[in-house]
Enzyme design. Sequence first.
Site: not given
Length: 477
Positions: A218, A220, A225, A395, A397, A402
Amino acid sequence: MILDLIVNNLVQAIYIMDLVLILALFVLERNNPSRALFWIIVLVFLPIVGFVLYLFFGQSFYSRYAFRPKGTTDAIVEEMSQKGVDAIDEYNGSQEDSRMAKSINSAGGLFFSADNRVDLYTDGNVKFSDFKEDLRNAKRFIHVEYYIIRKDALGNEIMDILTEKAREGVEVRLLVDAIGFNTGVSEKKRFKEAGGKLCMFHTMATCLLSPKKNNRNHRKLAVIDGDIGYIGGFNIGVEYLGQGEFGHWRDSAVRIRGSAVNSLCVRFGLDWKYASKENILVDPRYYSDSTFDGDVPVQIVSGGPDMETKNGIAFQYMQMINQAKESILIHTPYFGPGDAFIMALRAAAMRGVDVRIIIPDVGDHPFVYWANRKYASMVMDDGIRVYEYHDGFVHSKTMVVDGHWCSVGSANFDDRSMRLNFEANAMIYSDEVGKEMVDAFEEDLGRCTEYTREMFSERTLLQKIRTNISWLVSEQL
């Protein structure tokens, strides 16, 4: 007559195996009683079908053995891990940051570094505009690891850029999840003919025939470089630009320049080695030894079924919650915390921490909508506030604690992300990035409605049934 006897014996054998499996579940799933209960119910009421379903979808105890080779480390990983510990010891920031960084480093955090520049994205159009420009400017190598690449305008454009860079002589490696990658055959062929290297994290055969289908890659992330890194929640497709069925798409990602990019290089290298058997971990060409002038501390945190004793993502989230003094702000499309996280969130709220959570008001999965609301009802009694996002689909996450400790990545706040999936987050220690994330959260609240106890109580009988079924099923599949 003989055929009837064979069938009867086969059915009896399956019933016996069901009984053995039910007994085994009490042992194998003893740390997850709700999961054991779900599959026991399935096996009792659907003895033959349930047995097949469990073999293909249910078993998870195998992962401690199946992924053990993936959990091994190379010399370069151990060396860089020690550099991360040294960087924490040399860090001039707060003692709270140092303690947090050390604890996360011991549980899957890849190599703390304090010399980074971080750009936060909350809109896919801006993120992918920069991403495409960085890809086009690549001179030496491009490493891309994504869960989903769609066969649409954006997916095709990214594939065209990667193919052209490979044709120019840039080393291009593309690591994708077999289920999430649906670019056409012609695009794959052109990419490979141009010199690009394409690898599936798990083959389609594995996904169809093995229980590993439950262990999705999952993550991404991308490295260009060795100087620029991306990590976040966006997949590649026009829906992530707000052009899909949900309309506006609210997500999060970061662009990193600094030593933390080396951590992303290692994360990609480990996954590439597992999937392709090619070991690029020890090749210094893929790492930067430059001196950077950034001032943002970053760790890359990994989680997955290959981590036998500690899931780094679960440990990161728990540490952030337990250390909170003022506020915990969470974006998650899938809200399904286990009992330990529910208790931690409630304990934080009870000691006066402002705990607020944003979830979608629609579901992109049959069980998500009502399961989210069931879990919301389990945390909202102690001052925790849950909000439904109405402007398209959220979507993102993220967690910001704080206004300083920030997490941006691929891991949802649910059992799947903390137990089954391979995930990666950026852990960021920064008041500046924290303020950006708090401001974005506060802005999102203007597009939300608070989900209250009264709203949950007003469900119809059918909705109550759907809620409990969704809650039970969402933990398992």
